[in-house]
Design a protein around this motif. Structure first.
Motif, PDB file in Angstrom:
ATOM      1  N   PRO A  24      -8.761  -4.364   8.938  1.00  0.00           N
ATOM      2  CA  PRO A  24      -7.510  -3.599   8.938  1.00  0.00           C
ATOM      3  C   PRO A  24      -6.587  -4.060  10.062  1.00  0.00           C
ATOM      4  CG  PRO A  24      -9.350  -2.243   9.692  1.00  0.00           C
ATOM      5  CD  PRO A  24      -9.918  -3.563   9.270  1.00  0.00           C
ATOM      6  N   GLY A  25      -5.297  -4.097   9.766  1.00  0.00           N
ATOM      7  CA  GLY A  25      -4.304  -4.421  10.782  1.00  0.00           C
ATOM      8  C   GLY A  25      -4.076  -5.891  11.044  1.00  0.00           C
ATOM      9  N   GLU A  26      -4.585  -6.771  10.186  1.00  0.00           N
ATOM     10  CA  GLU A  26      -4.361  -8.208  10.365  1.00  0.00           C
ATOM     11  C   GLU A  26      -3.062  -8.608   9.664  1.00  0.00           C
ATOM     12  OE1 GLU A  26      -7.781 -10.496   9.163  1.00  0.00           O
ATOM     13  OE2 GLU A  26      -9.161  -9.218  10.266  1.00  0.00           O
ATOM     14  N   TRP A  27      -2.319  -9.533  10.252  1.00  0.00           N
ATOM     15  CA  TRP A  27      -1.108 -10.054   9.622  1.00  0.00           C
ATOM     16  C   TRP A  27      -1.507 -10.830   8.379  1.00  0.00           C
ATOM     17  CZ3 TRP A  27       2.716  -7.456  11.308  1.00  0.00           C
ATOM     18  CH2 TRP A  27       2.840  -7.097  12.647  1.00  0.00           C
ATOM     19  N   ALA A  28      -0.663 -10.800   7.329  1.00  0.00           N
ATOM     20  CA  ALA A  28      -1.056 -11.397   6.053  1.00  0.00           C
ATOM     21  C   ALA A  28       0.127 -11.994   5.303  1.00  0.00           C
ATOM     22  CB  ALA A  28      -1.718 -10.330   5.178  1.00  0.00           C
ATOM     23  N   VAL A  29      -0.194 -12.910   4.404  1.00  0.00           N
ATOM     24  CA  VAL A  29       0.745 -13.490   3.448  1.00  0.00           C
ATOM     25  C   VAL A  29       0.153 -13.268   2.052  1.00  0.00           C
ATOM     26  CG1 VAL A  29       1.675 -15.233   5.027  1.00  0.00           C
ATOM     27  CG2 VAL A  29      -0.316 -15.790   3.612  1.00  0.00           C
ATOM     28  N   PRO A  30       0.957 -13.416   0.999  1.00  0.00           N
ATOM     29  CA  PRO A  30       0.379 -13.272  -0.345  1.00  0.00           C
ATOM     30  C   PRO A  30      -0.793 -14.230  -0.579  1.00  0.00           C
ATOM     31  CG  PRO A  30       2.735 -13.095  -0.485  1.00  0.00           C
ATOM     32  CD  PRO A  30       2.419 -13.503   0.939  1.00  0.00           C
ATOM     33  N   GLY A  31      -0.653 -15.496  -0.206  1.00  0.00           N
ATOM     34  CA  GLY A  31      -1.777 -16.436  -0.264  1.00  0.00           C
ATOM     35  C   GLY A  31      -2.111 -16.991  -1.636  1.00  0.00           C
ATOM     36  N   GLY A  32      -1.187 -16.952  -2.563  1.00  0.00           N
ATOM     37  CA  GLY A  32      -1.433 -17.510  -3.890  1.00  0.00           C
ATOM     38  C   GLY A  32      -1.677 -19.010  -3.881  1.00  0.00           C
ATOM     39  N   PHE A  33      -1.224 -19.685  -2.828  1.00  0.00           N
ATOM     40  CA  PHE A  33      -1.428 -21.136  -2.721  1.00  0.00           C
ATOM     41  C   PHE A  33      -2.901 -21.508  -2.790  1.00  0.00           C
ATOM     42  CE2 PHE A  33      -1.265 -19.467   1.625  1.00  0.00           C
ATOM     43  CZ  PHE A  33      -2.476 -19.931   2.127  1.00  0.00           C
ATOM     44  N   GLU A  34      -3.767 -20.585  -2.395  1.00  0.00           N
ATOM     45  CA  GLU A  34      -5.198 -20.845  -2.359  1.00  0.00           C
ATOM     46  C   GLU A  34      -5.772 -21.173  -3.749  1.00  0.00           C
ATOM     47  OE1 GLU A  34      -8.477 -18.912   0.497  1.00  0.00           O
ATOM     48  OE2 GLU A  34      -7.633 -17.510  -0.949  1.00  0.00           O
ATOM     49  N   PHE A  35      -5.059 -20.798  -4.791  1.00  0.00           N
ATOM     50  CA  PHE A  35      -5.575 -20.954  -6.150  1.00  0.00           C
ATOM     51  C   PHE A  35      -4.849 -22.033  -6.956  1.00  0.00           C
ATOM     52  CE2 PHE A  35      -5.826 -16.598  -4.619  1.00  0.00           C
ATOM     53  CZ  PHE A  35      -7.207 -16.463  -4.560  1.00  0.00           C
ATOM     54  N   CYS A  36      -3.898 -22.717  -6.351  1.00  0.00           N
ATOM     55  CA  CYS A  36      -3.068 -23.698  -7.064  1.00  0.00           C
ATOM     56  C   CYS A  36      -3.867 -24.856  -7.654  1.00  0.00           C
ATOM     57  CB  CYS A  36      -1.984 -24.233  -6.143  1.00  0.00           C
ATOM     58  SG  CYS A  36      -0.709 -23.013  -5.810  1.00  0.00           S
ATOM     59  N   GLU A  37      -4.923 -25.260  -7.014  1.00  0.00           N
ATOM     60  CA  GLU A  37      -5.697 -26.411  -7.478  1.00  0.00           C
ATOM     61  C   GLU A  37      -6.835 -26.025  -8.421  1.00  0.00           C
ATOM     62  OE1 GLU A  37      -4.811 -29.608  -6.796  1.00  0.00           O
ATOM     63  OE2 GLU A  37      -3.076 -28.721  -5.791  1.00  0.00           O
ATOM     64  N   VAL A  67      -1.166  -4.311   1.647  1.00  0.00           N
ATOM     65  CA  VAL A  67      -0.564  -4.584   2.951  1.00  0.00           C
ATOM     66  C   VAL A  67       0.506  -3.530   3.187  1.00  0.00           C
ATOM     67  CG1 VAL A  67      -1.019  -7.070   3.011  1.00  0.00           C
ATOM     68  CG2 VAL A  67       1.100  -6.228   1.970  1.00  0.00           C
ATOM     69  N   MET A  68       0.849  -3.358   4.462  1.00  0.00           N
ATOM     70  CA  MET A  68       1.948  -2.451   4.785  1.00  0.00           C
ATOM     71  C   MET A  68       2.953  -3.187   5.648  1.00  0.00           C
ATOM     72  SD  MET A  68       0.533   0.213   7.571  1.00  0.00           S
ATOM     73  CE  MET A  68       0.204  -0.302   9.240  1.00  0.00           C
ATOM     74  N   VAL A  69       4.164  -2.731   5.588  1.00  0.00           N
ATOM     75  CA  VAL A  69       5.242  -3.330   6.365  1.00  0.00           C
ATOM     76  C   VAL A  69       5.158  -2.820   7.797  1.00  0.00           C
ATOM     77  CG1 VAL A  69       7.755  -3.475   6.601  1.00  0.00           C
ATOM     78  CG2 VAL A  69       6.699  -3.554   4.324  1.00  0.00           C
ATOM     79  N   ALA A  70       5.241  -3.754   8.743  1.00  0.00           N
ATOM     80  CA  ALA A  70       5.197  -3.416  10.168  1.00  0.00           C
ATOM     81  C   ALA A  70       6.128  -4.357  10.928  1.00  0.00           C
ATOM     82  CB  ALA A  70       3.767  -3.550  10.698  1.00  0.00           C
ATOM     83  N   GLU A  71       6.613  -3.898  12.055  1.00  0.00           N
ATOM     84  CA  GLU A  71       7.453  -4.747  12.895  1.00  0.00           C
ATOM     85  C   GLU A  71       6.585  -5.760  13.621  1.00  0.00           C
ATOM     86  OE1 GLU A  71       9.684  -2.074  15.399  1.00  0.00           O
ATOM     87  OE2 GLU A  71      11.251  -1.879  13.875  1.00  0.00           O
ATOM     88  N   ILE A  72       7.171  -6.947  13.848  1.00  0.00           N
ATOM     89  CA  ILE A  72       6.459  -8.023  14.528  1.00  0.00           C
ATOM     90  C   ILE A  72       7.412  -8.710  15.502  1.00  0.00           C
ATOM     91  CG2 ILE A  72       7.002  -9.686  12.700  1.00  0.00           C
ATOM     92  CD1 ILE A  72       4.225 -10.965  13.219  1.00  0.00           C
TER      93      ILE A  72
END
Length: 163
Positions: A24-37, A67-72
């Motif tokens: 919990p609380g880790e910064w994240a991206v959608p990460g769809g690139f992981e499945f492109c190949e 995920v939730m929106v948070a300030e960075i």
């Protein structure tokens, strides 16, 4: 201050459905690139769950359903670009950091766009599927933060004049 995506756990299900669950609380991206190949028939089991509904943490590189929106802070955002670029080199075989940085920056910018304009604590989910051409289609669902939900008035306090 810019906004970004941060993993959230409402229960323990992520640790059951993903090969590696984000904390919990880790910064994240959608990460769809992981499945492109990967071919669609190669995506099975826990990998299928990560493909269909998982955000990628930039700290543990585990998955999160929400995920939730948070300030960075700006310097934290730049550190995420560097961390993702290093991940591209070490895991995905990018030739070097210089080649990986623009791709990492694009992923970070995309995640920041998803968060932009959303109030803090807004929840997002992702749904991924292969389209007819074999590409990956992502849809994002925005759920308002519980704090912004309107509640019905259950009772009212009325002074009775006795006191």
């Amino acid at each position: 201050m810019p906004s970004f995506l941060r993993t959230i756990r409402l229960d323990t299900s992520d640790s059951q459905i993903f090969e590696a669950a984000a904390g919990p609380g880790e910064w994240a991206v959608p990460g769809g690139f992981e499945f492109c190949e990967l071919e669609p028939d190669e995506i099975r089991g826990k990998t299928r769950q990560a493909f269909a509904n998982g955000f990628l943490s930039l700290e543990s590189f585990g998955r999160s359903t929400l995920v939730m929106v948070a300030e960075i802070a700006e310097n934290e955002l730049e550190a995420l670009v560097q961390a993702l670029a290093m991940h591209f080199v070490s895991v995905y075989g990018a030739p070097d950091l210089a080649a990986a940085l623009p791709v990492a920056r694009g992923e970070i910018d995309f995640a920041a766009e998803l968060a932009q304009g959303q109030p803090p604590n807004t929840l997002l989910s992702v749904s991924r599927a292969h389209d007819d051409a074999g590409g990956i289609r992502e849809e994002f669902r925005v759920m308002p933060s519980p704090a912004s939900a309107q509640h019905a008035l259950v009772w009212d306090v009325v002074e009775d004049g006795n006191g």
